[in-house]
Motif scaffolding. Structure first.
Motif, PDB file in Angstrom:
ATOM      1  N   ALA A  42     -12.891 -30.232 -13.029  1.00 11.31           N
ATOM      2  CA  ALA A  42     -12.919 -28.784 -12.927  1.00 11.31           C
ATOM      3  C   ALA A  42     -11.519 -28.241 -12.700  1.00 11.31           C
ATOM      4  CB  ALA A  42     -13.847 -28.345 -11.791  1.00 11.31           C
ATOM      5  N   VAL A  43     -11.309 -27.009 -13.151  1.00 11.93           N
ATOM      6  CA  VAL A  43     -10.007 -26.356 -13.007  1.00 11.93           C
ATOM      7  C   VAL A  43     -10.214 -24.896 -12.624  1.00 11.93           C
ATOM      8  CG1 VAL A  43      -8.853 -27.867 -14.665  1.00 11.93           C
ATOM      9  CG2 VAL A  43      -9.893 -25.717 -15.452  1.00 11.93           C
ATOM     10  N   GLN A  44      -9.115 -24.294 -12.145  1.00 15.68           N
ATOM     11  CA  GLN A  44      -9.096 -22.870 -11.866  1.00 15.68           C
ATOM     12  C   GLN A  44      -7.878 -22.254 -12.526  1.00 15.68           C
ATOM     13  OE1 GLN A  44     -10.136 -21.702  -7.933  1.00 15.68           O
ATOM     14  NE2 GLN A  44      -9.238 -19.681  -8.079  1.00 15.68           N
ATOM     15  N   VAL A  45      -8.105 -21.151 -13.244  1.00 13.33           N
ATOM     16  CA  VAL A  45      -7.042 -20.389 -13.894  1.00 13.33           C
ATOM     17  C   VAL A  45      -7.156 -18.960 -13.400  1.00 13.33           C
ATOM     18  CG1 VAL A  45      -6.009 -19.673 -16.074  1.00 13.33           C
ATOM     19  CG2 VAL A  45      -7.175 -21.883 -15.931  1.00 13.33           C
ATOM     20  N   GLY A  46      -6.254 -18.542 -12.539  1.00 16.99           N
ATOM     21  CA  GLY A  46      -6.411 -17.247 -11.910  1.00 16.99           C
ATOM     22  C   GLY A  46      -7.681 -17.253 -11.086  1.00 16.99           C
ATOM     23  N   ALA A  47      -8.558 -16.284 -11.318  1.00 20.16           N
ATOM     24  CA  ALA A  47      -9.837 -16.237 -10.607  1.00 20.16           C
ATOM     25  C   ALA A  47     -10.928 -17.025 -11.325  1.00 20.16           C
ATOM     26  CB  ALA A  47     -10.277 -14.788 -10.431  1.00 20.16           C
ATOM     27  N   LEU A  48     -10.660 -17.433 -12.559  1.00 16.81           N
ATOM     28  CA  LEU A  48     -11.662 -18.156 -13.349  1.00 16.81           C
ATOM     29  C   LEU A  48     -11.773 -19.609 -12.904  1.00 16.81           C
ATOM     30  CD1 LEU A  48     -13.556 -18.373 -15.890  1.00 16.81           C
ATOM     31  CD2 LEU A  48     -11.518 -19.184 -17.107  1.00 16.81           C
ATOM     32  N   GLN A  49     -13.002 -20.061 -12.721  1.00 20.98           N
ATOM     33  CA  GLN A  49     -13.275 -21.462 -12.434  1.00 20.98           C
ATOM     34  C   GLN A  49     -14.138 -22.037 -13.542  1.00 20.98           C
ATOM     35  OE1 GLN A  49     -15.059 -20.864  -8.521  1.00 20.98           O
ATOM     36  NE2 GLN A  49     -13.247 -21.743  -7.547  1.00 20.98           N
ATOM     37  N   MET A  50     -13.806 -23.244 -13.970  1.00 21.10           N
ATOM     38  CA  MET A  50     -14.519 -23.897 -15.060  1.00 21.10           C
ATOM     39  C   MET A  50     -14.625 -25.386 -14.754  1.00 21.10           C
ATOM     40  SD  MET A  50     -15.847 -23.898 -18.181  1.00 21.10           S
ATOM     41  CE  MET A  50     -15.313 -22.355 -18.918  1.00 21.10           C
ATOM     42  N   GLY A  51     -15.830 -25.935 -14.882  1.00 18.18           N
ATOM     43  CA  GLY A  51     -16.030 -27.362 -14.634  1.00 18.18           C
ATOM     44  C   GLY A  51     -16.991 -27.959 -15.626  1.00 18.18           C
ATOM     45  N   ALA A  52     -16.971 -29.283 -15.717  1.00 19.42           N
ATOM     46  CA  ALA A  52     -17.901 -29.995 -16.595  1.00 19.42           C
ATOM     47  C   ALA A  52     -18.327 -31.295 -15.939  1.00 19.42           C
ATOM     48  CB  ALA A  52     -17.262 -30.286 -17.948  1.00 19.42           C
ATOM     49  N   LEU A  53     -19.591 -31.609 -16.076  1.00 13.45           N
ATOM     50  CA  LEU A  53     -20.133 -32.921 -15.713  1.00 13.45           C
ATOM     51  C   LEU A  53     -20.674 -33.549 -16.981  1.00 13.45           C
ATOM     52  CD1 LEU A  53     -22.191 -34.092 -12.732  1.00 13.45           C
ATOM     53  CD2 LEU A  53     -23.206 -34.340 -15.009  1.00 13.45           C
ATOM     54  N   VAL A  54     -20.307 -34.812 -17.232  1.00 14.40           N
ATOM     55  CA  VAL A  54     -20.685 -35.482 -18.471  1.00 14.40           C
ATOM     56  C   VAL A  54     -21.192 -36.882 -18.170  1.00 14.40           C
ATOM     57  CG1 VAL A  54     -19.921 -36.259 -20.743  1.00 14.40           C
ATOM     58  CG2 VAL A  54     -18.904 -34.216 -19.744  1.00 14.40           C
ATOM     59  N   VAL A  55     -22.292 -37.259 -18.818  1.00 16.76           N
ATOM     60  CA  VAL A  55     -22.680 -38.664 -18.877  1.00 16.76           C
ATOM     61  C   VAL A  55     -22.354 -39.135 -20.284  1.00 16.76           C
ATOM     62  CG1 VAL A  55     -25.099 -38.051 -19.393  1.00 16.76           C
ATOM     63  CG2 VAL A  55     -24.513 -40.375 -18.651  1.00 16.76           C
ATOM     64  N   CYS A  56     -21.445 -40.102 -20.371  1.00 14.22           N
ATOM     65  CA  CYS A  56     -20.978 -40.590 -21.663  1.00 14.22           C
ATOM     66  C   CYS A  56     -21.700 -41.885 -21.991  1.00 14.22           C
ATOM     67  CB  CYS A  56     -19.464 -40.807 -21.627  1.00 14.22           C
ATOM     68  SG  CYS A  56     -18.766 -41.206 -23.240  1.00 14.22           S
ATOM     69  N   ASN A  57     -22.557 -41.832 -22.985  1.00 13.21           N
ATOM     70  CA  ASN A  57     -23.401 -42.969 -23.366  1.00 13.21           C
ATOM     71  C   ASN A  57     -23.369 -43.110 -24.889  1.00 13.21           C
ATOM     72  OD1 ASN A  57     -25.447 -44.995 -22.528  1.00 13.21           O
ATOM     73  ND2 ASN A  57     -26.851 -43.735 -23.717  1.00 13.21           N
ATOM     74  N   ALA A  58     -22.151 -43.108 -25.429  1.00  9.40           N
ATOM     75  CA  ALA A  58     -21.953 -42.955 -26.869  1.00  9.40           C
ATOM     76  C   ALA A  58     -21.990 -44.271 -27.624  1.00  9.40           C
ATOM     77  CB  ALA A  58     -20.610 -42.269 -27.126  1.00  9.40           C
ATOM     78  N   ILE A  59     -22.377 -44.173 -28.900  1.00 11.44           N
ATOM     79  CA  ILE A  59     -22.234 -45.325 -29.793  1.00 11.44           C
ATOM     80  C   ILE A  59     -20.756 -45.566 -30.084  1.00 11.44           C
ATOM     81  CG2 ILE A  59     -22.406 -44.011 -31.948  1.00 11.44           C
ATOM     82  CD1 ILE A  59     -23.977 -46.337 -33.140  1.00 11.44           C
TER      83      ILE A  59
END
Length: 316
Positions: free
Chosen positions: A173-190
Motif C-alpha cells: 500500500a502507498v499514500q500520495v497526498g491524501a490518497l491511500q491505495m493498497g492491494a492484497l493478492v494471492v498469486c497462484n499462476a500457471i
C-alpha cells in the motif's frame, strides 16, 4: 509517494484462516460501510459466488465483504460463514423482514497442493472473520506468505506441481497526498513472476535441478511439438484493490480493469484459459477527488497490485 500498511487504510478489516495440514485457507475483507466494488475477470476459469452483484447495472451499490479462498469451486459454500458472522453483527441490506449481508467470493485452485479433500468451509470463514475483528481491535499487521488464501498457492505450473515454486498472499500500500491505495493478492499462476521494477524473474517454473526456467518458452516449444501440453488444471491469481477515494461501482470497475495491468507486468504468461484471474476494486473511504483522477488512480492500482504479487512470492 510513501509506503504504508494496508491496514492503515481505514474502512476495512482483514483476516486469515489457514489449514496448513490440508494446504488451503481463506482471507476475508470486511468493510465498515457498504463498499462500492468493481470487478474485472480475464482468466478463462474463474470460481466465483455472487459476482453478479458487482455488475454496474445491478441494483446493489456495494458489498459488505469479500472472501478469497482455496478449494476451487468446492469451497464456494464458505461464504455462508461470512454471512452468518455479519448477520450476528446486524450488518446487511434491510429488506424489511431481515438484513441480508452482501458477500462476494472468489477461489483459487489449490486442490493439487496437499489434499484435494481439504476444502474451506463456513466454519473456517467464520474464523477468518473473527481473526479480522481481533486484528482490527489490536491494530496488528496482516501476515503474508503461505497463510490464509495463500496457504496452498504455487506459481510456474505449466509442467505440473513438481516443477512449481511456492507462492502465497501478499499486500502492498502507498499514500500520495491524501490518497491511500493498497492491494492484497494471492498469486497462484500457471506463469512465472517478474519483479515489477527490474523485470527480473523472481519465481516460477523450475527444471530438474531447481533452477528457474521460462514458462513462456515452454508454451512456445509446445507449439512446435517439442514438449507436452501444459498441465490442464485451474490456477488463478486474485487481487483486491482498496482505496480511501470515494467512487461509485462503475468507476471502481474501470479501476479494477486498469489494475489488471499489474498482473500483466509481473506474470508471464497470464490470463490464460487455465487461469481464473480476477481483480476486485473497493472504495472504502470518503476522499473526494475529480472524476478525471480515476486514470491516475487506475495507474497507481496497477503498480500496487504488481508490488503485492512480488511480495506474495517473496514472503512465501
Amino acid at each position: 509517494m510513501k509506503e504504508i500498511k494496508i491496514t492503515d487504510i481505514a474502512g476495512a478489516q482483514w483476516g486469515h484462516a489457514s489449514d496448513e495440514e490440508g494446504g488451503t485457507g481463506l482471507t476475508v475483507v470486511l468493510t465498515e460501510q457498504l463498499a462500492p466494488t468493481g470487478l474485472d475477470i480475464r482468466g478463462g476459469g474463474p470460481a466465483t459466488r455472487e459476482t453478479a452483484l458487482l455488475d454496474p447495472v445491478a441494483s446493489s451499490s456495494g458489498i459488505h465483504a469479500l472472501l478469497l479462498g482455496g478449494g476451487s469451486a468446492f469451497g464456494l459454500d464458505a461464504a455462508g460463514g461470512v454471512m452468518a458472522y455479519l448477520k450476528d453483527q446486524g450488518v446487511g441490506v434491510d429488506v424489511g423482514v431481515a438484513r441480508v449481508p452482501l458477500v462476494v467470493q472468489s477461489n483459487i485452485f489449490d486442490l493439487d497442493y496437499r489434499s484435494a479433500d481439504a476444502i474451506p468451509d463456513a466454519s473456517m470463514a467464520h474464523a477468518a472473520c473473527l481473526d479480522a475483528a481481533a486484528r482490527s481491535a489490536q491494530q496488528s499487521e496482516l501476515p503474508q506468505g503461505s497463510v490464509g488464501v495463500g496457504t496452498g498457492a504455487t506459481v510456474g505450473k505449466a509442467q505440473g506441481p513438481s516443477h512449481a515454486s511456492k507462492s502465497g498472499v501478499g499486500h502492498y500500500a502507498v499514500q500520495v497526498g491524501a490518497l491511500q491505495m493498497g492491494a492484497l493478492v494471492v498469486c497462484n499462476a500457471i506463469g512465472d513472476v517478474f519483479d515489477i521494477d527490474t523485470g527480473q524473474q523472481i519465481s516460477g517454473m523450475r527444471d530438474g535441478s531447481g533452477a528457474l526456467v521460462s514458462s513462456e518458452h515452454y508454451l512456445y516449444d509446445m507449439i512446435s511439438g517439442k514438449v507436452a501440453p501444459p498441465s490442464a488444471h485451474a490456477h488463478t491469481t486474485l487481487a483486491v484493490v482498496v482505496t480511501n477515494a470515494q467512487f461509485d461501482k462503475t468507476q471502481m470497475t474501470k479501476i479494477a480493469a486498469m489494475a489488471q495491468n499489474g498482473l500483466a507486468r509481473t506474470i508471464r504468461p497470464v490470463h490464460t484459459s487455465f487461469d481464473g484471474d480476477a481483480v476486485f476494486a473497493m472504495s472504502i473511504g470518503q476522499l473526494e477527488l475529480p472524476a478525471l483522477a480515476i486514470d491516475a488512480i487506475g495507474t497507481l492500482a496497477a503498480y500496487v497490485v504488481g508490488k503485492a504479487i512480488n511480495t506474495a512470492v517473496r514472503a512465501a
